[in-house]
Scaffold this active site. Structure first.
Site, short mmCIF file in Angstrom:
data_model
loop_
_atom_site.label_atom_id
_atom_site.label_comp_id
_atom_site.label_asym_id
_atom_site.label_seq_id
_atom_site.Cartn_x
_atom_site.Cartn_y
_atom_site.Cartn_z
N ARG A 156 0.85 -1.20 0.00
CA ARG A 156 0.00 0.00 0.00
C ARG A 156 0.88 1.24 0.00
O ARG A 156 1.51 1.58 1.00
CB ARG A 156 -0.90 0.00 1.24
CG ARG A 156 -1.86 -1.18 1.32
CD ARG A 156 -2.84 -1.00 2.47
NE ARG A 156 -3.73 -2.13 2.61
CZ ARG A 156 -3.54 -3.13 3.47
NH1 ARG A 156 -2.48 -3.12 4.27
NH2 ARG A 156 -4.39 -4.12 3.56
N GLU A 157 0.89 1.92 -1.12
CA GLU A 157 1.73 3.11 -1.24
C GLU A 157 1.21 4.26 -0.39
O GLU A 157 1.96 5.13 0.04
CB GLU A 157 1.81 3.53 -2.71
CG GLU A 157 2.88 4.57 -2.98
CD GLU A 157 3.28 4.62 -4.44
OE1 GLU A 157 4.25 5.35 -4.74
OE2 GLU A 157 2.66 3.93 -5.27
N GLY A 200 2.47 -23.29 12.82
CA GLY A 200 1.45 -23.69 13.78
C GLY A 200 1.85 -24.90 14.60
O GLY A 200 2.65 -25.73 14.16
N HIS A 221 0.75 -13.41 2.57
CA HIS A 221 1.18 -14.68 3.15
C HIS A 221 0.25 -15.80 2.70
O HIS A 221 -0.64 -16.22 3.44
CB HIS A 221 1.19 -14.55 4.67
CG HIS A 221 1.60 -15.77 5.42
ND1 HIS A 221 2.29 -16.82 4.85
CD2 HIS A 221 1.38 -16.13 6.73
CE1 HIS A 221 2.51 -17.76 5.77
NE2 HIS A 221 1.96 -17.37 6.92
N SER A 261 0.29 -10.34 8.82
CA SER A 261 0.40 -10.69 7.40
C SER A 261 -0.96 -10.63 6.72
O SER A 261 -2.00 -10.83 7.35
CB SER A 261 0.99 -12.09 7.26
OG SER A 261 0.20 -13.04 7.97
N CYS A 316 8.01 -19.32 11.16
CA CYS A 316 7.28 -19.90 12.30
C CYS A 316 6.10 -20.70 11.78
O CYS A 316 5.55 -20.40 10.71
CB CYS A 316 6.81 -18.80 13.25
SG CYS A 316 5.68 -17.60 12.52
#
Length: 383
Positions: free
Chosen positions: A210-211, A370, A338, A237, A368
């Protein structure tokens, strides 16, 4: 053990959830980078001995071994098998590890590792509908949503919401700058796809960055998992749709086929960690992979650590003594997105291209996962 090298690595642009790829089937989306690595290298697909695919929500269009289905859609010969694995967010990083292990051991010569997640058409947790954790598990461990675990990490390491939002803003700014400078041009394949009803879909760059975002805008967002917490949609994410594919070989096979080895898989690790505070796994995974490679953090030129939530890479950096200027130099999952099962391969693709762009040597990747797990990988660019 033989040298395992990467000769090609490519990804789709990452589309926002309910974005450009909404009308593209998950298995057909994965088939695109699988086909592209053949187009780029011109190898005979019959050389491929396995296709190992990471995917988390294996239901609907991602069920029934999406790796095999996508390979057939991509036009691979029927003799080329495919398998789909789930190590949560590190699934396609684990696919790279399994491919490398098969080649290093001498069991195979050419393997494709890939990943896919279509979070629009196959929503997160759709494979868990109507299923609860076993009491024999929940009696031993407090099973939480990852966002709640992220909040607990923030409390334990005493991070401020401002730190998280600043990190999120930098992710967007780095990603936008990377696209402006053409850093992603080689790793991202433009997508033109005609749906069964004749609708033409075209996407050439990631939809997530997002600019126009600002620190003030990020700070104004409501927290999601705790009323007086810190985790918001802005410093976590983005859910997204995407796929990536990596072609691995023994160095000898690459040379035999006249292909240039671009990097070698130097070391791999996978660890289990606290299932409740489940996002800390990249810390011991990093320590383990550095030990296996007989290297230190100072030797690393680039780190790609998945931005599941902003505290994950920030705490990782503090604990392992990382230089923040080397961390996710082109932005991460907060800006880019993600797509769960594809993220491991996506990070690897990005890291390889960044090492090549900057003429640097070592890259370290960690994710990482779950239930308290993490993978880490070190690659070495080949001049």
């Amino acid at each position: 053990m033989r040298d395992v090298v990467i000769v090609e690595a490519v990804r789709t642009p990452l589309a926002k959830r309910k974005g450009a790829f909404s009308e593209v089937r998950a298995d057909e989306l994965l088939a695109l980078p699988l086909k592209e690595i053949i187009n780029r290298t011109k190898i005979d697909a019959r050389e491929i001995e396995d296709v190992i695919v990471g995917c988390v929500s294996q239901v609907g269009e991602q069920a029934a071994d999406v790796g095999r289905a996508a390979a057939l859609i991509a036009g691979y010969p029927i003799e080329v098998p495919g398998v789909t694995i789930d190590r949560q967010c590190g699934s396609s990083q684990q696919a790279v590890h399994f491919a490398a292990q098969a080649i290093a051991s001498g069991d195979m010569e050419v393997v494709v590792a890939a990943g896919v997640e279509h979070m629009t058409r196959v929503p997160m947790f759709s494979n868990m509908q109507g299923v609860s954790y076993s009491e024999k598990l929940s009696d031993q461990y407090e099973m939480l949503h990852q966002g709640v675990s992220a909040e607990r990490m923030v409390e334990k390491w005493e991070l401020s919401k401002s730190e998280l939002d600043q990190f999120a803003l930098s992710s967007h700014r780095k990603a936008i700058q990377a696209w402006k400078e053409g850093r992603f041009d080689r790793e991202v394949m433009p997508i033109e796809y005609t749906t069964p009803d004749g609708h033409l879909i075209s996407l050439t760059k990631d939809e997530g960055p997002r600019e126009d975002t600002t620190l003030e805008a990020l700070q104004s967002l409501k927290t999601v998992f705790k009323e007086d917490g810190t985790i918001t949609a802005g410093n976590a994410s983005q859910m997204s749709d995407g796929a990536a594919a990596i072609l691995l070989m023994s160095r000898e096979k690459a040379e035999q086929l006249g292909l240039k080895p671009r990097c070698r898989i130097l070391a791999r690790s996978v660890v289990g960690s606290d299932p409740t505070l489940m996002l800390t796994g990249p810390i011991p995974a990093t320590e383990k992979v550095l030990q296996k490679a007989n290297l230190t953090m100072k030797d690393m030129d680039v780190y790609e650590v998945n931005e599941a939530f902003a505290p994950v890479p920030l705490i990782w950096a503090k604990e392992v003594g990382a230089d923040l200027s080397k961390l996710n130099p082109n932005g991460g999952a907060i800006a880019l997105g993600h797509p769960l099962g594809a993220s491991g391969a996506r990070l690897m693709v990005t890291m390889l291209h960044e090492l090549e762009r900057t003429n640097q040597r070592y890259g370290l990747q960690a994710i990482c996962e779950g239930f308290g797990m993490a993978n880490a990988t070190i690659i070495e660019r080949i001049e």
